[in-house]
Design a protein around this motif. Structure first.
Motif, PDB file in Angstrom:
ATOM      1  N   VAL A  71       0.886  -1.167   0.000  1.00  0.00           N
ATOM      2  CA  VAL A  71       0.000   0.000   0.000  1.00  0.00           C
ATOM      3  C   VAL A  71       0.921   1.213   0.000  1.00  0.00           C
ATOM      4  CG1 VAL A  71      -1.859   1.202   1.160  1.00  0.00           C
ATOM      5  CG2 VAL A  71      -1.687  -1.268   1.383  1.00  0.00           C
ATOM      6  N   ALA A  72       0.799   2.058  -1.023  1.00  0.00           N
ATOM      7  CA  ALA A  72       1.709   3.201  -1.142  1.00  0.00           C
ATOM      8  C   ALA A  72       0.930   4.503  -1.079  1.00  0.00           C
ATOM      9  CB  ALA A  72       2.480   3.115  -2.458  1.00  0.00           C
ATOM     10  N   GLY A  73       1.515   5.495  -0.407  1.00  0.00           N
ATOM     11  CA  GLY A  73       0.861   6.794  -0.284  1.00  0.00           C
ATOM     12  C   GLY A  73       1.744   7.891  -0.827  1.00  0.00           C
ATOM     13  N   GLY A  74       1.108   8.962  -1.300  1.00  0.00           N
ATOM     14  CA  GLY A  74       1.875  10.090  -1.841  1.00  0.00           C
ATOM     15  C   GLY A  74       1.431  11.397  -1.224  1.00  0.00           C
ATOM     16  N   GLY A  75       1.699  12.488  -1.948  1.00  0.00           N
ATOM     17  CA  GLY A  75       1.379  13.820  -1.461  1.00  0.00           C
ATOM     18  C   GLY A  75      -0.086  13.998  -1.100  1.00  0.00           C
ATOM     19  N   GLY A  76      -0.946  13.264  -1.761  1.00  0.00           N
ATOM     20  CA  GLY A  76      -2.371  13.372  -1.517  1.00  0.00           C
ATOM     21  C   GLY A  76      -2.800  12.988  -0.115  1.00  0.00           C
TER      22      GLY A  76
END
Lengths: 297, 328
Positions: B205-210
Motif C-alpha cells: 500500500v503506497a501513499g503520496g502527497g495526496g
C-alpha cells in the motif's frame, strides 16, 4: 541433548582473513597496493558461522576448531577467532599456492576437505560467501569433495536428534525455508543473529596459542590435482570497482519512435485500460471486491 | 565460441533476470546466441519470447515443474554440455541458476564464475569480471582449463534488448531429473509483510502527497496492517518525512515488483512509476481524474483518499467481524 556430543562432536569452521569492508584499500598496477595500511578482519560472514558454532559450544560443550587456507598473515585472523572462543586453530598452506591465491575456491575446498576428513569433523559451518573472492563456492565444493549435503544461506541450526538437524535458510522474497538434514553436513551460514565480542582472557590466551600448519604433503593431496583445480580460475588483474551498474529504462530499439516516446513518458509501465470509478462509497466497495478476489480480506 | 543461456520461467512467463542474461549473452557472443535451454513450462508465450532474442537452437523441456530445484537438472545439463561442447554456459544468479550451474560444475569438473558483472574477450581467453573484497575491488579472471566454462550473471544490471529476426529451431528434450535425497524440505515460512524489504513485498500500500499529513498517512499504515501488506510511498511522502528512505518507491528509491499495489494519493509521475513498473496489478485512488496513474492502473477510483480509505477500512473490519464465528 544427546550425551555423545559433549565428548565427540567437533565443529570445523573454515575462515578467511581479508581486508576490512570499511578499511582503506588501493589498487596499483592490477594488484592490491602495499603502500596502504590495509586493515584485515575475519570474513564478514565467517563471523556468523563462528557465532553459530560457539552457540553450540556454549550449550553442549562441543569443540570448535577454526581452519584457514592462507599465508602467514591469516594467523592474526585465527587468533581473533580464538579470542572469540574457538578452541583450536589450524592453518593449511603450501608455498606453491601463492601464485593463484585467492581466486581458486576449488583449491581451498580440496585442502579443507583433506584436513576435515582426516580429523573427522562431523559438522562444518562456513560463511556463505568469503569477504575475499566472495564466490560462495568453497562450501559447495567442500560438500562435494566430502560427499556430504550442503545448504546455503543458513540462519539457524537446531538439533533434532543425534544424527539429524533442523536447518532454517533464507529464501526468496524474505521467506524462510526449513530443512531436515543428516549429520555429517556442510552448512554455509548467512547473515544471522548478533555476533559476540572477544573477552580479555580470550585475547590473552589467543596470543599464546600455537597454530599448527599443514602443507600439501602432510595433507596427502597430490600437487597435480591442485594444479588442475587451480587452472579453473586465474586472476588476470584487479581494478577499482566501477560504479554499481543500475538498470535504466531503455525502450526496445524495435519499437516505433512514437511507441518509444510513450514508453518513456509512462516510466516503462504498459498502458492499461482499467475501469475508473468515481465516488468514495462505490470506490471503496470496488476495491474491497478486488481485495477479496486476491484473497487478502 | 558457442554461448548458451539457461533460462527460467515462472507463472508470468520468462523471468526478468533471464531476459537480462539473454541480452548480455547475445552481446558477449557478438550478436548470435548458439542456444537457449528452457527448463520451465511454456506459459505466457515463454518460448516465443526467448525466440525474440534470436538463439539458433532452443532446447525445450516442456514439462518443467516449479517444484524441481536447479540442482536436480545438473546431470541433464552436464550431459548436454558434454555432448554439444559449447564454450560458455550462462544463467542468472538466482537460486535456481546458481544451484544448477554450481552442481553441474562440481559433477562435471567445469570451471564456474558466479555472480559476474561482465564478460569480455581478453587477449587469450574470456575475462570474467567479479567483485572482490566486499564488493570494493573489481577482479578480472580467466580460466585456463580446457573445459566448457559456466558463469552466472548478477541480476538487475543489464538493460534488456531484444534481437529479433532470426529463426530458432526448437528441440524438445526430456531431462532425467535426479534428486539428491540428502536433505529433506520441511516447510516454507513466508515473510512478515510489515517488516519485509519493500523490493521483496508481495502486496504494497503506497501513499503520496495526496495523504496531506503524517496523520493522514496513518490511513496507509492501518490499511496495510489489515490486509497484510508492506507500506511504501512516493518521493513526496519521503520528503515530508512520512516514510523513511527505504520505503520510497521510484527512481531514487526502491524498485518493487509486488503482486498488487494500491497507490493512494499518488499522481503517477514517471520517476515514481519507473520504480513500480513490474507490479502485476495496480489499484489507484486519486481525486484528480486526469492523474497519469489512472492510465496504468488496473482499477482506478476518482475520489478523495480521506473518504475512500476510511470507508474501505470500515468495510474490511466489518468483513472480519462477520467472518468471526459466533461466541468467539
Amino acid at each position: 541433548m544427546p550425551g555423545r556430543w559433549e565428548h565427540d562432536l567437533e565443529i570445523a569452521v573454515p575462515v578467511g582473513f581479508w581486508p576490512h569492508r570499511a578499511g582503506p584499500l588501493t589498487i596499483e598496477n592490477g594488484c592490491l597496493s602495499e603502500k596502504t595500511e590495509i586493515v584485515y578482519d575475519l570474513g564478514h560472514l565467517d563471523h556468523y558461522a563462528l557465532e553459530e558454532a560457539l552457540k553450540w559450544k556454549d550449550r553442549w560443550g562441543v569443540k570448535v576448531t577454526v581452519v584457514s587456507v592462507g599465508p602467514e598473515t591469516h594467523e592474526e585472523g585465527m587468533r581473533q577467532a580464538l579470542s572469540l572462543g574457538a578452541d583450536e586453530a589450524v592453518r593449511l598452506w603450501d608455498e606453491s599456492l601463492e601464485s593463484f591465491f585467492p581466486s581458486a575456491a576449488a583449491v581451498k575446498a580440496r585442502m579443507l576437505a583433506a584436513w576435515i576428513s582426516e580429523r573427522g569433523c562431523l559438522l562444518v559451518l562456513c560463511g556463505d560467501k568469503s569477504s575475499g573472492s566472495g564466490s560462495g563456492m568453497v562450501g559447495r565444493y567442500l560438500a562435494h569433495f566430502l560427499a556430504r549435503p550442503n545448504l546455503v544461506s543458513v540462519i539457524q541450526i537446531d538439533p533434532l536428534s543425534e544424527s539429524k538437524l533442523k536447518v532454517t535458510c533464507r529464501g526468496e522474497k524474505g521467506s524462510r525455508l526449513i530443512y531436515e538434514c543428516p549429520i555429517p553436513v556442510v552448512l554455509s551460514v548467512g547473515r544471522g543473529s548478533e555476533t559476540r565480542y572477544p573477552t580479555l582472557p580470550g585475547r590473552l590466551a589467543a596470543r599464546q596459542a600455537e597454530i599448527p600448519v599443514f602443507n600439501l604433503a602432510q595433507l596427502q593431496v597430490e600437487p597435480a590435482e591442485i594444479g588442475v583445480l587451480a587452472s579453473y580460475a586465474r586472476t588476470a588483474r584487479l581494478a577499482p570497482a566501477r560504479l554499481k551498474p543500475k538498470k535504466i529504462l531503455t525502450p526496445d530499439s524495435s519499437m516505433s519512435a512514437s511507441d518509444r516516446m510513450k514508453m518513456i513518458l509512462s516510466g516503462g509501465v504498459k498502458k492499461k485500460k482499467g475501469n475508473v470509478a468515481e465516488g468514495s462509497q462505490g470506490g471503496a466497495a470496488q476495491i474491497y471486491d478486488l481485495l477479496r478476489q486476491e484473497g487478502l480480506v | 565460441m558457442q554461448i548458451w543461456v539457461v533460462v527460467e520461467g515462472d507463472d508470468h512467463g520468462l523471468r526478468e533476470s533471464s531476459r537480462e542474461v539473454l541480452t548480455a549473452a547475445t552481446t558477449v557472443a557478438g550478436g548470435v546466441l548458439a542456444a537457449a535451454v528452457v527448463l520451465a513450462p511454456d506459459k505466457e508465450n515463454l518460448v516465443q519470447e526467448v525466440m525474440e532474442f534470436g538463439p539458433q537452437t532452443i532446447y525445450l523441456h516442456e514439462e518443467g515443474s516449479p517444484s524441481v530445484t536447479g540442482e536436480d537438472y545438473a546431470e541433464f545439463l552436464g550431459e548436454l554440455i558434454e555432448r554439444e561442447r559449447p564454450g560458455l554456459v550462462l544463467a542468472a544468479e538466482t537460486q535456481f541458476g546458481k544451484g544448477l550451474l554450481s552442481r553441474t560444475a562440481l559433477q562435471y569438473r567445469m570451471p564456474i564464475f558466479p555472480d559476474c558483472l561482465g564478460i569480455s574477450q581478453g587477449p587469450e581467453s574470456l575475462l570474467f569480471e567479479r567483485l572482490w573484497y566486499g564488493e570494493r575491488v573489481s577482479a578480472l579472471l580467466t580460466s585456463a582449463a580446457e573445459r566448457p566454462v559456466l558463469a552466472t550473471w548478477r541480476e538487475g544490471i543489464v538493460n534488456v534488448k531484444k534481437c529479433p529476426g532470426l529463426n530458432s529451431t526448437v528441440q524438445k528434450v526430456r531431462p532425467q531429473v535426479q534428486t539428491l535425497n540428502l536433505t529433506r524440505f520441511l516447510e516454507e515460512v513466508k515473510a512478515d509483510p510489515l517488516t519485509v524489504d519493500l523490493s521483496e513485498a508481495e502486496v504494497i500500500v503506497a501513499g503520496g502527497g495526496g495523504m496531506g499529513s503524517a496523520a493522514g498517512f496513518q490511513l496507509i499504515q492501518e490499511l496495510a496492517e489489515l490486509i497484510g501488506a508492506a507500506v511504501g510511498g512516493s518521493r513526496v511522502a519521503r520528503d515530508n518525512g512520512w516514510i523513511p528512505l527505504k520505503r520510497q518507491i521510484g527512481q531514487t528509491g526502491k524498485t518493487v515488483a509486488p503482486r498488487l499495489i494500491i497507490s493512494c494519493g499518488i499522481s503517477g509521475a514517471t520517476q515514481h512509476t519507473f520504480g513500480m513498473r513490474d507490479a502485476k496489478k495496480i489499484i489507484a485512488i486519486n481525486k484528480d481524474k486526469n492523474a497519469p496513474i489512472f492510465k496504468i492502473a488496473d482499477a482506478g477510483i476518482v475520489g478523495d483518499v480521506h473518504e475512500v480509505l476510511p470507508e474501505l477500512i470500515k468495510r474490511i473490519k466489518e468483513g472480519k467481524q462477520n467472518a468471526r464465528p459466533v461466541g468467539a
